[in-house]
Design a protein around this motif. Structure first.
Motif, PDB file in Angstrom:
ATOM      1  N   VAL A  38       0.873  -1.173   0.000  1.00  0.00           N
ATOM      2  CA  VAL A  38       0.000   0.000   0.000  1.00  0.00           C
ATOM      3  C   VAL A  38       0.903   1.214   0.000  1.00  0.00           C
ATOM      4  O   VAL A  38       1.790   1.342   0.851  1.00  0.00           O
ATOM      5  CB  VAL A  38      -0.920   0.029   1.245  1.00  0.00           C
ATOM      6  N   LEU A  39       0.669   2.095  -0.957  1.00  0.00           N
ATOM      7  CA  LEU A  39       1.375   3.374  -1.010  1.00  0.00           C
ATOM      8  C   LEU A  39       0.347   4.418  -0.629  1.00  0.00           C
ATOM      9  O   LEU A  39      -0.657   4.597  -1.327  1.00  0.00           O
ATOM     10  CB  LEU A  39       1.919   3.626  -2.416  1.00  0.00           C
ATOM     11  N   ALA A  40       0.552   5.071   0.502  1.00  0.00           N
ATOM     12  CA  ALA A  40      -0.442   6.002   1.028  1.00  0.00           C
ATOM     13  C   ALA A  40       0.124   7.407   1.107  1.00  0.00           C
ATOM     14  O   ALA A  40       1.257   7.605   1.564  1.00  0.00           O
ATOM     15  CB  ALA A  40      -0.893   5.555   2.424  1.00  0.00           C
ATOM     16  N   ALA A  41      -0.679   8.356   0.672  1.00  0.00           N
ATOM     17  CA  ALA A  41      -0.339   9.774   0.819  1.00  0.00           C
ATOM     18  C   ALA A  41      -1.059  10.268   2.069  1.00  0.00           C
ATOM     19  O   ALA A  41      -2.289  10.267   2.131  1.00  0.00           O
ATOM     20  CB  ALA A  41      -0.787  10.555  -0.408  1.00  0.00           C
ATOM     21  N   LEU A  42      -0.311  10.670   3.054  1.00  0.00           N
ATOM     22  CA  LEU A  42      -0.874  11.128   4.316  1.00  0.00           C
ATOM     23  C   LEU A  42      -1.350  12.572   4.209  1.00  0.00           C
ATOM     24  O   LEU A  42      -0.911  13.315   3.324  1.00  0.00           O
ATOM     25  CB  LEU A  42       0.179  10.997   5.414  1.00  0.00           C
TER      26      LEU A  42
ATOM     27  N   ALA B  46      11.447   4.201  -4.273  1.00  0.00           N
ATOM     28  CA  ALA B  46      11.611   2.950  -5.025  1.00  0.00           C
ATOM     29  C   ALA B  46      10.255   2.261  -5.212  1.00  0.00           C
ATOM     30  O   ALA B  46       9.949   1.763  -6.302  1.00  0.00           O
ATOM     31  CB  ALA B  46      12.590   2.026  -4.309  1.00  0.00           C
ATOM     32  N   VAL B  47       9.448   2.248  -4.167  1.00  0.00           N
ATOM     33  CA  VAL B  47       8.125   1.636  -4.274  1.00  0.00           C
ATOM     34  C   VAL B  47       7.245   2.469  -5.208  1.00  0.00           C
ATOM     35  O   VAL B  47       6.485   1.917  -6.010  1.00  0.00           O
ATOM     36  CB  VAL B  47       7.478   1.457  -2.888  1.00  0.00           C
TER      37      VAL B  47
ATOM     38  N   ILE C 164       6.876   1.792   6.082  1.00  0.00           N
ATOM     39  CA  ILE C 164       8.161   2.270   5.582  1.00  0.00           C
ATOM     40  C   ILE C 164       8.018   3.757   5.286  1.00  0.00           C
ATOM     41  O   ILE C 164       7.127   4.149   4.522  1.00  0.00           O
ATOM     42  CB  ILE C 164       8.557   1.538   4.271  1.00  0.00           C
ATOM     43  N   ASP C 165       8.858   4.572   5.881  1.00  0.00           N
ATOM     44  CA  ASP C 165       8.802   6.010   5.596  1.00  0.00           C
ATOM     45  C   ASP C 165      10.153   6.579   5.158  1.00  0.00           C
ATOM     46  O   ASP C 165      10.268   7.777   4.910  1.00  0.00           O
ATOM     47  CB  ASP C 165       8.251   6.785   6.789  1.00  0.00           C
ATOM     48  N   HIS C 166      11.143   5.723   5.032  1.00  0.00           N
ATOM     49  CA  HIS C 166      12.459   6.153   4.566  1.00  0.00           C
ATOM     50  C   HIS C 166      12.316   6.617   3.111  1.00  0.00           C
ATOM     51  O   HIS C 166      11.838   5.869   2.246  1.00  0.00           O
ATOM     52  CB  HIS C 166      13.454   5.001   4.686  1.00  0.00           C
ATOM     53  N   THR C 167      12.706   7.841   2.827  1.00  0.00           N
ATOM     54  CA  THR C 167      12.457   8.478   1.529  1.00  0.00           C
ATOM     55  C   THR C 167      12.906   7.641   0.346  1.00  0.00           C
ATOM     56  O   THR C 167      12.151   7.462  -0.620  1.00  0.00           O
ATOM     57  CB  THR C 167      13.123   9.874   1.484  1.00  0.00           C
TER      58      THR C 167
END
Length: 134
Positions: free
Chosen positions: A74-78, A104-105, A96-99
């Motif tokens: 899941v790629l989520a925009a907060l 990459a995801v 995962i929040d490492h830029t």
């Protein structure tokens, strides 16, 4: 959160934008029997057509290997405008929040979307496959 509560998010006052990509192979894998498969696919069609902030895409089986076969995420925009990735496996889930990892995801996500059918064609495929589950 119970399933009904999760689904209610899509019809709430401020529903999120939800973009989902499914691999065509999951539409053909019998889970729960033919009736369950048919109802689930019909439900996906209904959600994709009734909710303007939901876009559903299917990657056709003819694509072969593509970044999506590496596993779900899941790629989520907060609300803070930061992106995070959620990965889940049989043991645990992790955020995962490492830029660099998020980027990459995101690149994988864009490649996956590039292989997927547009929403209208995806819904047509879902409807067609649903009819095969009798």
């Amino acid at each position: 959160m119970p399933d009904a509560a999760r689904q209610a998010v899509l019809t709430g006052e401020r529903p999120p934008q939800l973009v989902t990509v499914l691999d065509e192979h999951v539409l053909c894998r019998p889970v729960g029997g033919p009736l369950v498969m048919r109802e689930q696919l019909q439900r996906l069609v209904k959600v994709a057509t009734d909710h303007p902030r939901v876009r559903l895409h299917v990657v056709p089986a003819t694509v072969g290997a593509y970044p999506g076969v590496a596993g779900a995420f899941v790629l989520a925009a907060l609300p803070t405008r930061e992106d995070v990735v959620y990965l889940d496996d049989q043991l645990k889930g992790q955020v995962i929040d490492h830029t660099e990892d998020v980027l990459a995801v995101r690149a994988s996500w864009e490649a996956i979307q590039g292989e997927a059918l547009p929403p209208r064609q995806s819904v047509e495929l879902l409807s067609k496959v649903a009819e095969t589950w009798t």
